[in-house]
Design a protein around this motif. Structure first.
Motif, short mmCIF file in Angstrom:
data_model
loop_
_atom_site.label_atom_id
_atom_site.label_comp_id
_atom_site.label_asym_id
_atom_site.label_seq_id
_atom_site.Cartn_x
_atom_site.Cartn_y
_atom_site.Cartn_z
N LEU A 241 -6.99 54.07 52.30
CA LEU A 241 -7.33 52.83 51.58
C LEU A 241 -6.89 52.89 50.12
N ILE A 242 -6.91 54.08 49.50
CA ILE A 242 -6.60 54.15 48.07
C ILE A 242 -5.13 53.80 47.81
N PRO A 243 -4.17 54.44 48.51
CA PRO A 243 -2.78 53.98 48.31
C PRO A 243 -2.58 52.52 48.70
N LEU A 244 -3.38 52.04 49.65
CA LEU A 244 -3.24 50.64 50.05
C LEU A 244 -3.57 49.73 48.87
N TYR A 245 -4.63 50.09 48.11
CA TYR A 245 -4.95 49.28 46.94
C TYR A 245 -3.81 49.33 45.92
N LEU A 246 -3.20 50.52 45.80
CA LEU A 246 -2.05 50.64 44.89
C LEU A 246 -0.91 49.73 45.35
N VAL A 247 -0.74 49.67 46.67
CA VAL A 247 0.29 48.79 47.22
C VAL A 247 0.02 47.34 46.83
N PHE A 248 -1.27 46.92 46.97
CA PHE A 248 -1.61 45.55 46.59
C PHE A 248 -1.28 45.31 45.13
N LEU A 249 -1.61 46.31 44.29
CA LEU A 249 -1.35 46.17 42.86
C LEU A 249 0.14 45.96 42.60
N ILE A 250 0.97 46.82 43.22
CA ILE A 250 2.41 46.73 42.98
C ILE A 250 2.96 45.42 43.54
N ALA A 251 2.48 45.04 44.75
CA ALA A 251 2.98 43.80 45.35
C ALA A 251 2.63 42.60 44.48
N LEU A 252 1.36 42.59 43.98
CA LEU A 252 0.96 41.49 43.10
C LEU A 252 1.80 41.49 41.83
N GLY A 253 2.08 42.70 41.30
CA GLY A 253 2.91 42.80 40.11
C GLY A 253 4.30 42.23 40.35
N MET A 254 4.86 42.56 41.51
CA MET A 254 6.21 42.07 41.83
C MET A 254 6.20 40.54 41.95
N VAL A 255 5.22 40.03 42.68
CA VAL A 255 5.17 38.57 42.87
C VAL A 255 4.92 37.88 41.53
N GLY A 256 3.94 38.41 40.78
CA GLY A 256 3.59 37.79 39.50
C GLY A 256 4.77 37.79 38.54
N MET A 257 5.43 38.95 38.46
CA MET A 257 6.55 39.03 37.51
C MET A 257 7.71 38.15 37.97
N SER A 258 7.91 38.06 39.31
CA SER A 258 8.97 37.18 39.80
C SER A 258 8.70 35.74 39.40
N VAL A 259 7.45 35.31 39.53
CA VAL A 259 7.10 33.94 39.13
C VAL A 259 7.39 33.75 37.64
N TRP A 260 6.96 34.75 36.85
CA TRP A 260 7.16 34.69 35.41
C TRP A 260 8.66 34.59 35.07
N ILE A 261 9.47 35.40 35.76
CA ILE A 261 10.91 35.42 35.48
C ILE A 261 11.56 34.09 35.87
N MET A 262 11.15 33.57 37.04
CA MET A 262 11.86 32.40 37.56
C MET A 262 11.37 31.09 36.96
N LEU A 263 10.39 31.16 36.04
CA LEU A 263 9.94 29.93 35.39
C LEU A 263 10.79 29.58 34.17
N PHE A 264 12.00 30.14 34.09
CA PHE A 264 12.80 29.90 32.88
C PHE A 264 13.23 28.45 32.79
N LYS A 265 13.38 27.99 31.55
CA LYS A 265 13.65 26.57 31.35
C LYS A 265 14.96 26.35 30.61
N SER A 266 15.90 27.27 30.69
CA SER A 266 17.09 27.13 29.86
C SER A 266 18.17 26.31 30.56
N GLY A 267 17.92 25.87 31.78
CA GLY A 267 18.87 25.01 32.46
C GLY A 267 20.16 25.71 32.86
N VAL A 268 20.10 27.04 33.06
CA VAL A 268 21.32 27.77 33.40
C VAL A 268 21.59 27.73 34.90
#
Lengths: 126, 658
Positions: A98-125
């Motif tokens: 269960l402990i590494p599984l929680y770490l997995v959730f953390l990393i997965a959430l980080g990946m998803v969260g950061m992807s959302v953050w990255i892809m919200l760019f507004k520079s029109g490129v």
């Protein structure tokens, strides 16, 4: 009266404290003759999948609500797969997996969260 | 001729695969194939091939299979590289037409990373990891064989593209929208996506396998902090594989859906988002470069300790830094597309996280140097690659930090500066590490040392050739030469540097020839190593005879110190002296055709989907499911090796008392 506390040996006390601290890791290990849980889980996962498909195809909900419902269904699906088919709490001794599984959730959430953050760019490129 | 046969020939052999050089290769393949078939039949080797190699689940044999595949792919990727350099040597050259040039640089990158680097790494893992931890095989031997055959299926699928149907031509990154149907209607990109998805399934299974092996299968007494650093690197690499491959598979599958089923995930119209592919690809791609280099950090840690006759300096710090690199490598992927314009917040965050990775890497470099300091260094070929690796990798890392500075990256982006940087770390880190590991563990795998004198020649050709090829490319990048450029006009000042670079590529080609000569010469004339420990090694694999018997350890060793075998030698103990009572029956995995057949079935699926032959793809998929279900109910998956047989084998190796 002069009960337990004094009569416990040190190692027993240690074990008891350990048990309390790690209660969330207590495994549940059970065996059935007929795999009823798995069959119900299979039907449940199919229902969850088709529910999402139906909602997207028929567009009965506004976009934001649709997104929320689909994400909820996805989380339920993930929990069902982990719990029923991947035996996430089962095992001999404490369920250390269960402990590494929680770490997995953390990393997965980080990946998803950061992807959302990255892809919200507004520079029109794009 | 019936119309559908004409149509089939036009589909399989369009004009793009009818260049004279490719036709010549077709002829060579046909003649070679017939020759091989006759040879195998005349010498009655088909049964041997099937029993000993195609159905094997022995990790040591799978390692040899991976190694052969990797060296063949090194040849293919190397030929691609020489063709690229031939095209670019002089301005205005038309050695190849533009379309073929695009295909060649695409296959060069894809093959070198997915079909040379990774199988070579898995060859070393398979050859050494179970021996180092005192295990008799990996945790899941059958899945291990499945991984190999899925990789082989992907590799073959990818490689036949240039003779049947046409190669992919969108670069090893395959960015949309160019990979969409609108711009790229041929089968090439289908080959790319399907080959990588199938090989990726195999790689993911390898990751699971070696993670479980290193966590669960260690000999008694080998605690986490007593594991050799190569085992740490195998564990960390497997964890990286597990996290990195899902985003890649998703991105590839979505691109494939866009091409096969008309969806719009990454198209320009219908709300598609091409940059999301780039995001997902590099979410995989950055951990991937650490998958390619961390195992070699492990190799270098073993090699430097063995040939300096010293314990590795700062073991706990080495472990901590390898874990730090693993963690940080998940948070740097945007540095591959800073110029997307995600805004200063995002770019600064990822620029800084990239620079941060240089710290644990620097720690490792210093620890290797300190291990050598005061040691008695033996300049074997494996050690020479280690010594070449340190300055090469440091310079590659330093130019990487230059690229991490966002404003500067806007200048460097897509130029030859980037090309020079990543070849500097991938050749300097990965290829030198792989060759170091090859020379170091070859006696364990094949029972004789690779000839050192010839190895030295290959080493100097590779080392000098590398610098002559890639140092001019830094300057070319600064002079504005962009990557993936198929030809260029005279008068831009790029001429001389490109000539030098091509000369360097030829020197590296000579290095490859020297390497292959070295291998073949050793296989024919090599002197048998009877000690099993030719380097005076420190870890458990050297306690075994070379080549290692099927069951690895007749008796599982007990580990008392970090360098277990060295510790035993210091105490005057030896695993070589078994008493007959110590030997018991050994449970071994049984050979099975399942993994090979699974590879064949996946190949049918992949090839049929490439050309959208739905019924055949359906049959292949049914085959995949049938094989998996059969395998699930196959309880005859192991056998017991009788103690008597083990005793006899050990006695013939002179390792049994009495």
């Amino acid at each position: 009266m002069a009960h337990s506390e004094t009569e416990l040996t040190i190692s027993e006390a240690y074990e008891r404290d350990n048990d309390r601290a790690l209660k969330f890791l207590k495994p549940r290990f059970h065996e059935e003759k007929f795999p009823m849980t798995q069959i119900l889980g299979y039907i449940g996962s199919l229902i969850l999948t088709f529910a999402a498909y139906f909602l997207v195809i028929n567009r009965v909900l506004p976009s934001i609500a649709l997104l929320a419902v689909i994400l909820t269904l996805a989380v339920m699906q993930g929990a069902l797969q982990l719990g029923v088919f991947m035996h996430v709490r089962e095992g001999r001794g404490l369920a250390w997996q269960l402990i590494p599984l929680y770490l997995v959730f953390l990393i997965a959430l980080g990946m998803v969260g950061m992807s959302v953050w990255i892809m919200l760019f507004k520079s029109g490129v794009s | 001729m019936p119309a559908f046969i004409v149509h089939l020939i036009h589909t399989l052999f369009p004009k793009t695969v009818l260049f004279p050089d490719i036709l010549l290769i077709d002829l060579g393949l046909v003649v070679g194939g017939i020759g091989l078939f006759i040879f195998m039949t005349k010498t009655h080797r088909w049964g041997w091939l099937w029993r000993e190699w195609l159905t094997t689940v022995d990790h040591k044999r799978i390692a040899v299979l991976y190694l052969i595949a990797a060296i063949v792919m090194l040849f293919r990727g190397g030929i691609d590289a020489e063709m690229i350099r031939a095209q670019l040597a002089l301005p205005g050259t038309h050695f190849m037409p533009a379309i073929q040039y695009d295909e060649v640089f695409t296959t060069h990158g894809t093959i070198m990373i997915f079909f040379m680097g990774m199988p070579f790494i898995f060859a070393l893992f398979n050859a050494v990891v179970p021996l180092m931890i005192g295990a008799r095989d990996v945790a899941f031997p059958r899945i291990n064989a499945m991984s190999y055959w899925l990789f082989a299926c992907g590799a073959i699928l990818f490689n036949i593209s240039f003779i049947i149907g046409g190669s992919p031509d969108a670069g090893w990154t395959a960015y949309p929208p160019y990979t969409g149907l609108a711009f790229n209607p041929g089968p090439g990109e289908n080959y790319y996506f399907l080959a990588l998805i199938i090989a990726g399934i195999g790689t993911t299974m390898t990751g699971i396998n070696f993670l479980v092996t290193t966590v669960r299968m260690r000999a008694p007494g080998m605690t986490l902090m007593r594991m050799p650093l190569f085992i740490w690197s195998a564990m960390v690499t497997s964890a990286l594989v597990l996290f990195a491959f899902p985003p890649l598979t998703v991105a590839l599958a979505m691109s494939l859906f866009d091409r096969l089923f008309g969806s719009s995930f990454f198209t320009l119209g219908h709300g598609g988002m091409p940059m999301m592919y780039v995001n997902l690809f590099w979410l995989f791609g950055h951990p991937e470069v650490y998958i390619l280099v961390i195992p070699l950090f492990g190799v270098f840690s073993e090699v430097v300790a063995t040939f300096s006759k010293k314990q590795l300096f700062g073991y706990p710090i080495m472990v901590a830094s390898i874990l730090a690199i693993m963690f940080l490598s998940y948070g740097t992927w945007v540095h591959h597309f800073f110029t997307m314009g995600a805004g200063p917040g995002v770019n600064v965050f990822f620029g800084l996280s990239t620079m941060l990775i240089a710290i644990p890497t620097g720690v490792k470099i210093f620890n290797w140097i300190f291990t050598m300091w005061g040691g008695r260094i033996q300049f074997t070929v494996a050690m020479l690659y280690q010594l070449a690796f340190i300055p090469t990798f440091v310079i590659g890392g330093a130019t990487g930090v230059m690229l991490a500075a966002v404003p500067a990256d806007y200048q460097f982006h897509n130029s030859y500066f980037v090309i020079a940087h990543f070849h500097n770390v991938i050749i300097g880190g990965t290829l030198f590490g792989l060759l170091s590991g090859l020379y170091y563990w070859w006696p364990k795998m094949f029972g004789s040392k690779l000839n050192e004198k010839q190895g030295r020649v290959a080493f100097w050709l590779f080392f000098i050739g590398f610098w002559v090829t890639f140092s001019p490319q830094y300057l070319l990048g600064l002079k504005g030469m962009t990557r993936r450029l198929y030809t260029y006009p005279a008068g831009l000042g790029w001429h001389e540097l490109n000539v030098i670079s091509t000369v360097g590529a030829l020197i590296m080609g000579a290095g490859f020839v020297a390497l292959v000569f070295n291998i073949v010469w050793t296989l024919v004339y090599g002197e048998r190593d009877l000690t099993g420990d030719p380097w005076d090694g420190r870890t458990l694999e050297w306690s075994l005879p070379s080549p290692v018997p099927e069951y690895n350890f007749a008796r599982v060793p007990v580990v008392h110190a970090r360098d277990a075998w060295w510790d035993m030698k210091q105490k005057g103990q030896s695993l070589a002296q078994l008493s007959p009572e110590d030997v018991h029956d050994i449970e071994m995995p049984r050979n099975t055709p399942v993994p090979f057949l699974l590879g064949v079935a996946f190949f049918v699926v992949g090839f049929a989907l490439t050309f959208k032959w739905w019924p055949i793809a359906g049959i292949g998929l049914a085959g995949v499911f049938a094989i998996i279900i059969f395998s699930g109910f196959d309880y005859e998956d192991h056998h017991h090796l009788k103690a008597e047989v083990v005793r006899k084998t050990e006695a013939s190796l002179g390792r049994l008392q009495g």
